[in-house]
Design an enzyme around this catalytic site. Sequence first.
Site, PDB file in Angstrom:
ATOM      1  N   GLU A  29       0.882  -1.163   0.000  1.00  0.00           N
ATOM      2  CA  GLU A  29       0.000   0.000   0.000  1.00  0.00           C
ATOM      3  C   GLU A  29       0.923   1.217   0.000  1.00  0.00           C
ATOM      4  O   GLU A  29       1.796   1.321   0.859  1.00  0.00           O
ATOM      5  CB  GLU A  29      -0.862  -0.027   1.266  1.00  0.00           C
ATOM      6  CG  GLU A  29      -1.999   0.939   1.218  1.00  0.00           C
ATOM      7  CD  GLU A  29      -2.854   0.881   2.480  1.00  0.00           C
ATOM      8  OE1 GLU A  29      -3.514   1.878   2.760  1.00  0.00           O
ATOM      9  OE2 GLU A  29      -2.852  -0.155   3.176  1.00  0.00           O
ATOM     10  N   ARG A 254       4.605 -12.828   9.909  1.00  0.00           N
ATOM     11  CA  ARG A 254       5.315 -11.603   9.568  1.00  0.00           C
ATOM     12  C   ARG A 254       6.605 -11.511  10.361  1.00  0.00           C
ATOM     13  O   ARG A 254       6.762 -12.148  11.398  1.00  0.00           O
ATOM     14  CB  ARG A 254       4.446 -10.364   9.718  1.00  0.00           C
ATOM     15  CG  ARG A 254       3.873 -10.092  11.081  1.00  0.00           C
ATOM     16  CD  ARG A 254       2.781  -9.042  11.025  1.00  0.00           C
ATOM     17  NE  ARG A 254       3.245  -7.735  10.596  1.00  0.00           N
ATOM     18  CZ  ARG A 254       2.664  -7.026   9.627  1.00  0.00           C
ATOM     19  NH1 ARG A 254       1.624  -7.485   8.987  1.00  0.00           N
ATOM     20  NH2 ARG A 254       3.125  -5.835   9.312  1.00  0.00           N
ATOM     21  N   LYS A 264       4.158   1.134   9.471  1.00  0.00           N
ATOM     22  CA  LYS A 264       4.349   2.350   8.695  1.00  0.00           C
ATOM     23  C   LYS A 264       3.719   3.545   9.401  1.00  0.00           C
ATOM     24  O   LYS A 264       4.246   4.645   9.364  1.00  0.00           O
ATOM     25  CB  LYS A 264       3.724   2.182   7.311  1.00  0.00           C
ATOM     26  CG  LYS A 264       4.609   1.426   6.351  1.00  0.00           C
ATOM     27  CD  LYS A 264       3.983   1.342   4.982  1.00  0.00           C
ATOM     28  CE  LYS A 264       3.006   0.217   4.892  1.00  0.00           C
ATOM     29  NZ  LYS A 264       2.507  -0.030   3.541  1.00  0.00           N
TER      30      LYS A 264
HETATM   31  P1  ATP Z   1       2.360  -1.852   7.894  1.00  0.00           P
HETATM   32  O1  ATP Z   1       1.607  -2.456   9.017  1.00  0.00           O
HETATM   33  O2  ATP Z   1       3.790  -1.577   8.193  1.00  0.00           O
HETATM   34  O3  ATP Z   1       1.672  -0.697   7.261  1.00  0.00           O
HETATM   35  P2  ATP Z   1       1.332  -3.479   5.836  1.00  0.00           P
HETATM   36  O4  ATP Z   1       1.198  -4.946   5.946  1.00  0.00           O
HETATM   37  O5  ATP Z   1       0.105  -2.677   5.944  1.00  0.00           O
HETATM   38  O6  ATP Z   1       2.458  -3.017   6.820  1.00  0.00           O
HETATM   39  P3  ATP Z   1       1.658  -3.351   3.030  1.00  0.00           P
HETATM   40  O7  ATP Z   1       2.147  -2.216   2.251  1.00  0.00           O
HETATM   41  O8  ATP Z   1       0.233  -3.710   2.944  1.00  0.00           O
HETATM   42  O9  ATP Z   1       2.065  -3.070   4.527  1.00  0.00           O
HETATM   43  O10 ATP Z   1       2.577  -4.619   2.783  1.00  0.00           O
HETATM   44  C1  ATP Z   1       2.964  -5.135   1.543  1.00  0.00           C
HETATM   45  C2  ATP Z   1       3.316  -6.562   1.732  1.00  0.00           C
HETATM   46  O11 ATP Z   1       4.357  -6.705   2.703  1.00  0.00           O
HETATM   47  C3  ATP Z   1       2.123  -7.335   2.255  1.00  0.00           C
HETATM   48  O12 ATP Z   1       2.003  -8.537   1.537  1.00  0.00           O
HETATM   49  C4  ATP Z   1       2.445  -7.579   3.691  1.00  0.00           C
HETATM   50  O13 ATP Z   1       1.898  -8.764   4.144  1.00  0.00           O
HETATM   51  C5  ATP Z   1       3.981  -7.627   3.688  1.00  0.00           C
HETATM   52  N1  ATP Z   1       4.524  -7.233   4.989  1.00  0.00           N
HETATM   53  C6  ATP Z   1       4.312  -6.084   5.656  1.00  0.00           C
HETATM   54  N2  ATP Z   1       4.913  -6.103   6.847  1.00  0.00           N
HETATM   55  C7  ATP Z   1       5.557  -7.295   6.943  1.00  0.00           C
HETATM   56  C8  ATP Z   1       6.358  -7.936   7.934  1.00  0.00           C
HETATM   57  N3  ATP Z   1       6.643  -7.328   9.094  1.00  0.00           N
HETATM   58  N4  ATP Z   1       6.832  -9.174   7.681  1.00  0.00           N
HETATM   59  C9  ATP Z   1       6.560  -9.771   6.520  1.00  0.00           C
HETATM   60  N5  ATP Z   1       5.802  -9.246   5.548  1.00  0.00           N
HETATM   61  C10 ATP Z   1       5.301  -8.016   5.740  1.00  0.00           C
HETATM   62 MG    MG Z   2      -1.492  -3.209   4.542  1.00  0.00          MG
END
Ligand code: ATP
Ligand code: MG
Length: 542
Positions: A29, A254, A264
């Site tokens: 995102e 994760r 983020k």
């Molecule tokens: P955040 O909570 O930091 O905003 P998010 O999961 O909302 O993280 P996205 O931009 O949606 O962030 O993530 C893109 C991809 O990265 C998704 O497939 C998500 O599952 C993966 N991802 C995000 N954080 C992690 C993590 N800590 N470990 C492994 N994969 C991750």
């Molecule tokens: Mg997300």
Amino acid sequence: MADNFIENIIESDLESGKVKEIITRFPPEPNGYLHIGHAKSLCINFGAKEKYHGKCNLRFDDTNPTKEEVEYVESIKEDIKWLGFEWDNEYYASDYFQTMYECAIKLIKKGLAYVCDLSAEEIKETRGTLTTPGTNSPYRNRTIEENLELFEGMKDGKYPDGSKVLRAKIDMASKNLNMRDPVIYRVLRATHHHTGDKWIIYPMYDFAHPIEDAIEKISHSICTLEFEDHRPLYDWVVENLDFDPLPHQYEFARLNIKNTIMSKRYLKKLVDSNVVTGWDDPRMPTLSGMRKRGYPAEAIKAFCQEVGVAKSNSEVDPQVLEHCVRDYLNDNADRAMVVEKPLKVIIDNFDKDYEEFEVQNNPRKEDSGTHTIKFGKEIYIEQDDFMVNPPPKYHRLVVGGMVRLKGAYILQYVSHVEEDGVVKEVHCNYIEDSAQGGVNAGIKVKGVIQWVNANDCYDCTLNKYDSLLLDEVDGNKEFDDRINPNSLVVVKGAKAEPFLYESKIDTPFQFMRSAYYKLADKKDNQLLCYLIVNLKDSYQAK
Ligand code: ATP
Ligand code: MG
């Protein structure tokens, strides 16, 4: 050979012929910069592409119009390229808004979706709990015609934000709360970074994501564990929309690292409140921060490999990442001599201008080349490397003692000047022919210390970084209370050998007997270096 359970699934799908080509996607995102957690997802998705000769798409999951910005899109692309991954297609979930809208109409026509006038609050209240079923919305039995008309009205801006939603008609008594008539479309007047003001209805993540995967014919949609309970809805969406082939979702744990912020939203808060200088501050757990700090991309990938892909959540020690960085730099970074707190040493019996020595750039790497160091009448050593009253087992320069200068001669103590108990300078004699290959090189001296030539060294500022967060005290997890006030210490007045000044910005070095630093900047005969990682390693690799 499969490295983890996801690769096991992939291999058996290929073997059984269920899947012809591996197609994965990385779906960030664009609401922030990528962090080390994303690196793990990148390694899994792009790793599968590379290993099984498939494809991996970069798909910006930009269905949420309010939070997304172009700056983030650009930074995400830069970070992925830096890690050395290449995406096959660049897509935006928002490019599928028209298809998603048509999918919603298809569900309505199948009697599988309805327009609901309950408020967000009422929807929540009627959803039930883990132990009690929900109750049906009074709007659940609207006719297909009525739903089609109302949904079109939503799209055409007839209704205010939040006044109507489209819900999937599944089962208000389902054991899985996500299946209790989830909202799949909402009315929202917001300018979207990609589609502008074209749409005023936006699909919800749980509806949009499976459609995005299905359109791109993703074979393995790999996501993190918190989406496990959403999988039945994912399957419901693609099955009821008659996609072929059907994409499937697989979940992994994760990445969590102790004392490391992996959200983020909170990282943005640190940026907005100026706790750090930006998303790419060298203390940030973002990929751009790590790059700026001098972490090599290879080390980040090695780290992801080291922690592996698991099905249950755990917390990794930050030492593991540091170990991977150190491991890579030990093999790949050139050695340089820098004296952090200089103490002048005068070589009484040296009466030439200077002598030159050739030193290998990296003794662990044959083809790393050599560079020249000059040895003159005045040099600097570390203040700590000379002591008048040394503790036991102190193998450096002492009154009456000898010490070897790295890459040059052995020095013999002559005298020293002290003012108010502080040593101001030391006088020594060098021992002729005691450099490597000389007849006196074999003289037994326990200590070897780094040094720089006073006449041609450069002034150097060292930015020393430490963890942004302090350890939890009494289980207090609040980030705000745990900001380390000493996460950056600036040390001025260090002295560096000319090799450093002649090197390219961003080059990492091992400062001998000190730490790994990268050359961050140089101008007007001044150097700036960033601490990458200390030399000491307490982590035992598997
Ligand atoms: P955040 O909570 O930091 O905003 P998010 O999961 O909302 O993280 P996205 O931009 O949606 O962030 O993530 C893109 C991809 O990265 C998704 O497939 C998500 O599952 C993966 N991802 C995000 N954080 C992690 C993590 N800590 N470990 C492994 N994969 C991750
Ligand atoms: Mg997300």
